[in-house]
Design an enzyme around this catalytic site. Structure first.
Site, PDB file in Angstrom:
ATOM      1  N   TYR A 165      24.260  28.676  52.241  1.00 29.01           N
ATOM      2  CA  TYR A 165      25.088  29.684  51.570  1.00 29.01           C
ATOM      3  C   TYR A 165      25.384  29.272  50.132  1.00 29.01           C
ATOM      4  O   TYR A 165      25.289  30.073  49.195  1.00 29.01           O
ATOM      5  CB  TYR A 165      26.367  29.848  52.380  1.00 29.01           C
ATOM      6  N   LYS A 169      24.200  31.268  46.791  1.00 25.15           N
ATOM      7  CA  LYS A 169      25.242  31.837  45.930  1.00 25.15           C
ATOM      8  C   LYS A 169      25.179  31.276  44.517  1.00 25.15           C
ATOM      9  O   LYS A 169      25.503  31.982  43.549  1.00 25.15           O
ATOM     10  CB  LYS A 169      26.617  31.602  46.546  1.00 25.15           C
TER      11      LYS A 169
END
Length: 304
Positions: A165, A169
């Protein structure tokens, strides 16, 4: 008349959480909204369901706004192109893209399975590429366009158990920065929001101790998805304010994050060697090193 009057907005992940609140507020501010949501669970999966997007679009129409639903996946470039065409056919234009769509597959990196990496990167980073690439030429031709992407302090600051993640991101931050630089002369603005909000995604993070249980309790009551939407809509409505920036929203707080720039320089006119770097450059830089903090370490106070 709202601040987005006569604008058309595409919002991915608009069936729940932050995306839903962005869709509702954008419509309230006068925009026509394409509510996209694949309808999968907070851990992703192929069980696409059109119901969440349709429910939000219907609620907007029932309140007097303009909205249509789309249930395609942001990982499918053809589906993203279809979203764009749907906006153009239904509302005659497209001016803003908000892209909060995503899910989590948390786990320590040394135990992470390859699908948990690739699927998270596909949704968050490849999905951001897809919505940007499918719209950028339209924005360039019309001389205006605003992107509001979503990142996470898991990447900007750091987190345990979220390497997939965090990497995706941070990639979104780089994409947004490039879009802002390349699009500046064509009226294209792009910014990123790092949101703090209770959502289905946050609810999937395991509660392992009393401290994390207390954080969860605070998030449920003080970090609400509807507190993120005003910043997203404001960035879309007033794109001249900034571009290429990373902002954060946490309860009633709004942040502007720094971005990497040189903060310490060491020079050796004779050229560096392994030994001189270790003996001179490294000690000189030690005081300026960024600690191995996580987001909870830095934001260790109650939301305002």
């Amino acid at each position: 008349m709202g601040v987005l009057q006569d604008k058309v907005v595409l919002i991915t992940g608009g069936g729940n959480g932050i995306g839903m609140e962005c869709a509702k507020l954008a419509a309230k501010e006068g925009a026509a909204v394409v509510v996209n949501d694949f309808g999968s669970g907070p851990r992703g999966g192929a069980e696409g369901d059109a119901t969440p997007a349709e429910n939000v679009a219907r609620a907007i129409r029932d309140a007097g706004g303009r909205a249509i639903a789309h249930a395609g996946s942001v990982t499918d470039y053809g589906a993203v192109e279809d979203m764009v065409q749907q906006a153009l056919k239904a509302f005659g234009g497209l001016h803003i893209v908000m892209n909060p769509a995503g899910f989590l597959r948390d786990g320590m990196f040394h135990r992470m399975e390859t699908p948990d990496w690739t699927e998270v990167v596909d949704v968050h980073l490849q999905g951001a590429f897809n919505v940007a690439h499918a719209t950028v030429n339209h924005f360039r031709e019309q001389g205006e366009g605003a992107y509001v992407f979503f990142t996470s302090t898991s990447g900007v600051i750091g987190a345990m158990g979220q390497a997939n993640y965090a990497a995706a991101k941070m990639g979104v931050c780089g994409l947004s920065r490039s879009l802002a630089i390349e699009g500046a002369k064509k009226g294209i603005h792009s910014n990123v929001i790092a949101p703090f909000a209770w959502s289905r995604l946050v609810a999937t993070i395991p509660v392992k101790d009393e401290a994390s249980a207390q954080r969860v309790a605070r998030a449920q009551t003080k970090l609400r998805a509807e507190q993120i939407a005003p910043l997203a809509v404001a960035l879309a409505a007033k794109p001249e304010f900034c571009s290429g920036q990373i902002l954060g929203a946490r309860g009633n707080e709004v942040f502007l994050f720094s971005q990497p720039r040189p903060i310490k320089t060491a020079i050796n006119l004779s050229g560096w060697t392994v030994e001189s770097l270790a003996e001179s450059a490294f000690p000189a830089m030690r005081g300026a090193l960024t600690p191995l903090e996580t987001s909870p370490d830095l934001f260790n106070y109650d939301p305002v």
